[in-house]
Design a protein around this motif. Structure first.
Motif, PDB file in Angstrom:
ATOM      1  N   ALA A  55       0.270  -1.208   0.081  1.00 38.67           N
ATOM      2  CA  ALA A  55       0.131  -0.067   0.181  1.00 38.67           C
ATOM      3  C   ALA A  55       1.042   0.989   0.415  1.00 38.67           C
ATOM      4  O   ALA A  55       1.861   1.469   0.796  1.00 38.67           O
ATOM      5  N   GLY A  56       0.013   2.486  -0.735  1.00 41.62           N
ATOM      6  CA  GLY A  56       1.220   3.613  -0.462  1.00 41.62           C
ATOM      7  C   GLY A  56       0.859   4.822   0.729  1.00 41.62           C
ATOM      8  O   GLY A  56      -0.055   4.015   1.550  1.00 41.62           O
ATOM      9  N   GLU A  60      -0.156   8.414  -1.958  1.00 41.86           N
ATOM     10  CA  GLU A  60       0.196   7.588  -3.765  1.00 41.86           C
ATOM     11  C   GLU A  60      -0.459   6.704  -3.160  1.00 41.86           C
ATOM     12  O   GLU A  60      -1.501   6.146  -2.641  1.00 41.86           O
ATOM     13  N   ARG A  61       0.096   5.796  -4.741  1.00 37.95           N
ATOM     14  CA  ARG A  61      -1.025   4.440  -5.431  1.00 37.95           C
ATOM     15  C   ARG A  61       0.329   3.349  -4.503  1.00 37.95           C
ATOM     16  O   ARG A  61       1.121   3.172  -4.692  1.00 37.95           O
ATOM     17  N   GLY A  62      -0.617   2.719  -4.230  1.00 36.62           N
ATOM     18  CA  GLY A  62       0.331   1.003  -3.696  1.00 36.62           C
ATOM     19  C   GLY A  62       0.677   0.096  -5.435  1.00 36.62           C
ATOM     20  O   GLY A  62       0.880   0.866  -6.100  1.00 36.62           O
ATOM     21  N   ARG A  63       1.908  -0.057  -4.411  1.00 36.27           N
ATOM     22  CA  ARG A  63       1.901  -0.986  -5.564  1.00 36.27           C
ATOM     23  C   ARG A  63       2.416  -2.839  -5.823  1.00 36.27           C
ATOM     24  O   ARG A  63       2.466  -2.905  -4.306  1.00 36.27           O
TER      25      ARG A  63
END
Length: 101
Positions: A55-56, A60-63
């Motif tokens: 998770a970000g 922020e976005r997760g990746r």
């Protein structure tokens, strides 16, 4: 794994009938964490891979993070380090010290 169906990558015998491909055969260990098996076209031993969603932070976005765990015990007996059984790869994948932490 009482009461659950074993994934088709759990044994060397079950992996033998899989088609070689570049994309892993995945089995979900828990939400956001998967153990994969890549069967190479060359006929060499397969490879265990781990994919985990990270998770970000705020805004922020997760990746997804992906790591190689080792070779599968397709052609040689497992040694617990470089060559792993399904159970050993699964144990590494769910361990708090897994490579994606």
């Amino acid at each position: 794994m009482s009461g659950r169906v074993q994934p088709r990558i759990a044994t060397p015998t079950s992996r033998r009938v899989l088609q070689p491909r570049d994309a892993p055969y995945w089995t979900e260990l828990r939400r956001g964490l998967r153990l994969g098996y890549i069967k190479p076209r060359s006929g060499a031993a397969g490879v265990w891979v781990l994919r985990e969603f990270k998770a970000g932070g705020a805004g922020e976005r997760g990746r997804y993070v992906r790591r190689r765990l080792g070779l599968a015990d397709d052609l040689a007996p497992a040694d617990g380090a470089a060559i792993l059984t399904y159970a050993e790869a699964q144990s590494q994948a769910i361990s708090p010290e897994r490579p994606t932490v």
